[in-house]
Motif scaffolding. Structure first.
Motif, PDB file in Angstrom:
ATOM      1  N   ILE A 237      -4.980   1.346  -1.856  1.00  0.00           N
ATOM      2  CA  ILE A 237      -4.637  -0.018  -2.255  1.00  0.00           C
ATOM      3  C   ILE A 237      -3.173  -0.149  -2.675  1.00  0.00           C
ATOM      4  CG2 ILE A 237      -5.118  -1.858  -3.923  1.00  0.00           C
ATOM      5  CD1 ILE A 237      -8.055  -1.032  -3.853  1.00  0.00           C
ATOM      6  N   PRO A 238      -2.617   0.759  -3.518  1.00  0.00           N
ATOM      7  CA  PRO A 238      -1.202   0.615  -3.895  1.00  0.00           C
ATOM      8  C   PRO A 238      -0.258   0.639  -2.700  1.00  0.00           C
ATOM      9  CG  PRO A 238      -2.314   2.131  -5.385  1.00  0.00           C
ATOM     10  CD  PRO A 238      -3.269   1.861  -4.261  1.00  0.00           C
ATOM     11  N   ALA A 239      -0.523   1.502  -1.715  1.00  0.00           N
ATOM     12  CA  ALA A 239       0.347   1.583  -0.539  1.00  0.00           C
ATOM     13  C   ALA A 239       0.285   0.298   0.280  1.00  0.00           C
ATOM     14  CB  ALA A 239      -0.047   2.777   0.327  1.00  0.00           C
ATOM     15  N   VAL A 240      -0.903  -0.267   0.408  1.00  0.00           N
ATOM     16  CA  VAL A 240      -1.058  -1.511   1.166  1.00  0.00           C
ATOM     17  C   VAL A 240      -0.385  -2.655   0.410  1.00  0.00           C
ATOM     18  CG1 VAL A 240      -2.728  -3.179   2.057  1.00  0.00           C
ATOM     19  CG2 VAL A 240      -3.164  -0.726   2.297  1.00  0.00           C
ATOM     20  N   ARG A 241      -0.565  -2.700  -0.906  1.00  0.00           N
ATOM     21  CA  ARG A 241       0.093  -3.739  -1.701  1.00  0.00           C
ATOM     22  C   ARG A 241       1.613  -3.627  -1.574  1.00  0.00           C
ATOM     23  NH1 ARG A 241      -2.838  -2.599  -6.636  1.00  0.00           N
ATOM     24  NH2 ARG A 241      -4.666  -3.933  -6.902  1.00  0.00           N
ATOM     25  N   MET A 242       2.133  -2.398  -1.619  1.00  0.00           N
ATOM     26  CA  MET A 242       3.575  -2.199  -1.534  1.00  0.00           C
ATOM     27  C   MET A 242       4.114  -2.695  -0.197  1.00  0.00           C
ATOM     28  SD  MET A 242       5.753   1.339  -2.019  1.00  0.00           S
ATOM     29  CE  MET A 242       4.978   1.566  -3.627  1.00  0.00           C
ATOM     30  N   ALA A 243       3.403  -2.385   0.892  1.00  0.00           N
ATOM     31  CA  ALA A 243       3.835  -2.854   2.213  1.00  0.00           C
ATOM     32  C   ALA A 243       3.799  -4.375   2.276  1.00  0.00           C
ATOM     33  CB  ALA A 243       2.943  -2.251   3.293  1.00  0.00           C
ATOM     34  N   ALA A 244       2.765  -4.984   1.697  1.00  0.00           N
ATOM     35  CA  ALA A 244       2.651  -6.438   1.711  1.00  0.00           C
ATOM     36  C   ALA A 244       3.747  -7.083   0.874  1.00  0.00           C
ATOM     37  CB  ALA A 244       1.275  -6.854   1.196  1.00  0.00           C
ATOM     38  N   ARG A 245       4.071  -6.498  -0.259  1.00  0.00           N
ATOM     39  CA  ARG A 245       5.114  -7.081  -1.102  1.00  0.00           C
ATOM     40  C   ARG A 245       6.495  -6.897  -0.475  1.00  0.00           C
ATOM     41  NH1 ARG A 245       2.341  -5.056  -6.809  1.00  0.00           N
ATOM     42  NH2 ARG A 245       0.664  -6.630  -6.764  1.00  0.00           N
ATOM     43  N   GLY A 246       6.723  -5.762   0.194  1.00  0.00           N
ATOM     44  CA  GLY A 246       7.965  -5.604   0.933  1.00  0.00           C
ATOM     45  C   GLY A 246       8.083  -6.638   2.046  1.00  0.00           C
ATOM     46  N   SER A 247       6.970  -6.887   2.729  1.00  0.00           N
ATOM     47  CA  SER A 247       6.945  -7.903   3.776  1.00  0.00           C
ATOM     48  C   SER A 247       7.238  -9.279   3.192  1.00  0.00           C
ATOM     49  CB  SER A 247       5.573  -7.912   4.461  1.00  0.00           C
ATOM     50  OG  SER A 247       5.295  -6.660   5.058  1.00  0.00           O
ATOM     51  N   SER A 248       6.680  -9.557   2.019  1.00  0.00           N
ATOM     52  CA  SER A 248       6.914 -10.847   1.370  1.00  0.00           C
ATOM     53  C   SER A 248       8.395 -11.015   1.016  1.00  0.00           C
ATOM     54  CB  SER A 248       6.057 -10.966   0.105  1.00  0.00           C
ATOM     55  OG  SER A 248       4.677 -10.900   0.409  1.00  0.00           O
ATOM     56  N   ARG A 249       9.015  -9.969   0.529  1.00  0.00           N
ATOM     57  CA  ARG A 249      10.449 -10.049   0.226  1.00  0.00           C
ATOM     58  C   ARG A 249      11.258 -10.318   1.487  1.00  0.00           C
ATOM     59  NH1 ARG A 249       9.085  -5.784  -3.243  1.00  0.00           N
ATOM     60  NH2 ARG A 249       9.782  -4.234  -1.714  1.00  0.00           N
ATOM     61  N   ALA A 250      10.846  -9.716   2.604  1.00  0.00           N
ATOM     62  CA  ALA A 250      11.546  -9.938   3.867  1.00  0.00           C
ATOM     63  C   ALA A 250      11.423 -11.387   4.323  1.00  0.00           C
ATOM     64  CB  ALA A 250      10.997  -9.000   4.943  1.00  0.00           C
ATOM     65  N   LEU A 251      10.375 -12.075   3.873  1.00  0.00           N
ATOM     66  CA  LEU A 251      10.187 -13.481   4.215  1.00  0.00           C
ATOM     67  C   LEU A 251      10.806 -14.421   3.187  1.00  0.00           C
ATOM     68  CD1 LEU A 251       6.492 -13.462   5.502  1.00  0.00           C
ATOM     69  CD2 LEU A 251       8.571 -13.605   6.869  1.00  0.00           C
ATOM     70  N   GLY A 252      11.473 -13.838   2.190  1.00  0.00           N
ATOM     71  CA  GLY A 252      12.178 -14.659   1.211  1.00  0.00           C
ATOM     72  C   GLY A 252      11.486 -14.819  -0.116  1.00  0.00           C
ATOM     73  N   TYR A 253      10.381 -14.140  -0.305  1.00  0.00           N
ATOM     74  CA  TYR A 253       9.670 -14.237  -1.575  1.00  0.00           C
ATOM     75  C   TYR A 253      10.456 -13.438  -2.606  1.00  0.00           C
ATOM     76  CZ  TYR A 253       5.827 -14.095  -4.957  1.00  0.00           C
ATOM     77  OH  TYR A 253       5.051 -14.238  -6.074  1.00  0.00           O
ATOM     78  N   GLY A 254      11.059 -14.126  -3.589  1.00  0.00           N
ATOM     79  CA  GLY A 254      11.995 -13.491  -4.506  1.00  0.00           C
ATOM     80  C   GLY A 254      11.344 -12.878  -5.725  1.00  0.00           C
ATOM     81  N   VAL A 255      12.142 -12.112  -6.439  1.00  0.00           N
ATOM     82  CA  VAL A 255      11.650 -11.425  -7.639  1.00  0.00           C
ATOM     83  C   VAL A 255      11.353 -12.414  -8.759  1.00  0.00           C
ATOM     84  CG1 VAL A 255      12.849  -9.278  -7.118  1.00  0.00           C
ATOM     85  CG2 VAL A 255      14.036 -11.072  -8.387  1.00  0.00           C
ATOM     86  N   PHE A 256      11.870 -13.658  -8.656  1.00  0.00           N
ATOM     87  CA  PHE A 256      11.598 -14.637  -9.707  1.00  0.00           C
ATOM     88  C   PHE A 256      10.198 -15.203  -9.598  1.00  0.00           C
ATOM     89  CE2 PHE A 256      11.910 -18.222  -6.851  1.00  0.00           C
ATOM     90  CZ  PHE A 256      12.797 -17.784  -5.884  1.00  0.00           C
ATOM     91  N   HIS A 257       9.511 -14.909  -8.490  1.00  0.00           N
ATOM     92  CA  HIS A 257       8.114 -15.309  -8.378  1.00  0.00           C
ATOM     93  C   HIS A 257       7.263 -14.230  -9.040  1.00  0.00           C
ATOM     94  CE1 HIS A 257       9.791 -17.567  -4.908  1.00  0.00           C
ATOM     95  NE2 HIS A 257       8.918 -18.465  -5.296  1.00  0.00           N
ATOM     96  N   SER A 258       6.444 -14.602  -9.977  1.00  0.00           N
ATOM     97  CA  SER A 258       5.498 -13.643 -10.551  1.00  0.00           C
ATOM     98  C   SER A 258       4.233 -13.661  -9.724  1.00  0.00           C
ATOM     99  CB  SER A 258       5.166 -13.998 -12.011  1.00  0.00           C
ATOM    100  OG  SER A 258       4.445 -15.205 -12.071  1.00  0.00           O
ATOM    101  N   VAL A 259       3.521 -12.541  -9.685  1.00  0.00           N
ATOM    102  CA  VAL A 259       2.254 -12.495  -8.961  1.00  0.00           C
ATOM    103  C   VAL A 259       1.255 -13.453  -9.590  1.00  0.00           C
ATOM    104  CG1 VAL A 259       0.291 -11.041  -8.383  1.00  0.00           C
ATOM    105  CG2 VAL A 259       2.615 -10.134  -8.192  1.00  0.00           C
ATOM    106  N   GLU A 260       1.346 -13.601 -10.950  1.00  0.00           N
ATOM    107  CA  GLU A 260       0.372 -14.441 -11.623  1.00  0.00           C
ATOM    108  C   GLU A 260       0.508 -15.906 -11.227  1.00  0.00           C
ATOM    109  OE1 GLU A 260       2.214 -12.135 -13.000  1.00  0.00           O
ATOM    110  OE2 GLU A 260       0.698 -10.681 -13.605  1.00  0.00           O
ATOM    111  N   GLY A 261       1.745 -16.327 -10.860  1.00  0.00           N
ATOM    112  CA  GLY A 261       1.956 -17.723 -10.484  1.00  0.00           C
ATOM    113  C   GLY A 261       1.100 -18.168  -9.311  1.00  0.00           C
ATOM    114  N   PRO A 262       1.265 -17.523  -8.136  1.00  0.00           N
ATOM    115  CA  PRO A 262       0.447 -17.914  -6.980  1.00  0.00           C
ATOM    116  C   PRO A 262      -1.039 -17.724  -7.221  1.00  0.00           C
ATOM    117  CG  PRO A 262       2.352 -16.631  -6.302  1.00  0.00           C
ATOM    118  CD  PRO A 262       2.291 -16.558  -7.785  1.00  0.00           C
TER     119      PRO A 262
END
Length: 267
Positions: A237-262
């Motif tokens: 699960i951590p490896a899959v989450r990391m790949a997904a979050r890296g992908s999200s950053r590549a799409l412009g999802y910034g560090v100012f977005h908290s996971v809790e927000g969405p």
């Protein structure tokens, strides 16, 4: 399956509608069709189908096989590759899919939601990886796969209600077929920001998936790792989450977005 009709169906009165009906006759289980089968599946008279198939073939949307059947042509594939939800997403996410594959040498998949279906847009598979039934361009119900559970968990409420209200297709004894259980599973997916689909499609595979977000924080896709059912999915699960979050950053999802927000907005 619709039976052949001599007059044009009321829903097939326009030329564009008839052309689209012929293209829609193809699916993952019907990749090559005879002219008669095309006419039958599109609910068109044989003469009409013959004329329109000729036009589609001339343009390159269809191509004849050596056996006299018809299949989707490369020209149509060229046009489909221009779809931004596929091309732009794949370009941004592919490096992370490749990293996940190189780390695990297991099946890595990328999917988006199209209505109430999971649509697969990328797949990386190794020779020794467990055999999967998904292919690029294939569709599966949202409730029965890891990526589908993620996409459904963050889908608008009317989509969730539509899926839960309809009969839930069962593929194995482990497939979620109860609406109450599905709703509880979706809540857990939002809580964990990941999904585990345990032997829902085949008895020998488990999928671990996580959401991919765009710059606004909306979940626009999901990626997954499919491993043998004998594997323990928890450490993956951590490896899959990391790949997904890296992908999200590549799409412009910034560090100012908290996971809790969405999660709070979707939940």
């Amino acid at each position: 399956m619709a039976s052949p009709a001599q007059p044009a169906s009321p829903s097939r009165t326009g030329v564009a509608e008839r052309l689209l009906a012929l293209l829609a006759a193809f699916d993952a289980d019907h990749r090559e069709l005879t002219l008669a089968a095309l006419a039958r599946r599109a609910d068109l008279p044989a003469a009409t189908a013959h004329r329109l198939v000729g036009q589609l073939t001339s343009w390159g949307a269809l191509e004849p096989s050596e056996q006299g059947r018809y299949r989707i042509g490369l020209r149509l594939w060229e046009v489909a590759c221009l779809a931004p939800r596929s091309s732009g997403l794949r370009r941004a996410v592919l490096p992370f899919l490749e990293d996940l594959y190189e780390t695990t040498h297991e099946n890595v998949q990328l999917a988006v939601r199209d209505g109430v279906d999971t649509l697969y847009v990328e797949l990386i598979s190794g020779r020794s990886a467990v055999v999967v039934r998904t292919t690029v361009g294939s569709r599966w119900p949202l409730h029965a796969t890891g990526v589908g559970l993620v996409l459904l968990a963050y889908a608008p409420a009317p989509v969730q209600q539509q899926v839960c209200a309809a009969p839930l297709a069962r593929f194995t004894a482990h497939t979620i077929a109860d609406p109450a259980r599905l709703r509880a599973t979706l809540a857990e997916v939002r809580r964990a920001d990941a999904a585990v689909s345990d032997r829902q499609i085949t008895d020998d595979a488990v999928s671990v998936a996580a959401p991919i977000r765009d710059a606004s924080g909306a979940v626009v896709a999901a990626l997954s790792l499919v491993v043998p059912a004998t594997a323990n999915p928890a450490p993956l699960i951590p490896a899959v989450r990391m790949a997904a979050r890296g992908s999200s950053r590549a799409l412009g999802y910034g560090v100012f977005h908290s996971v809790e927000g969405p999660l709070a907005e979707q939940g």
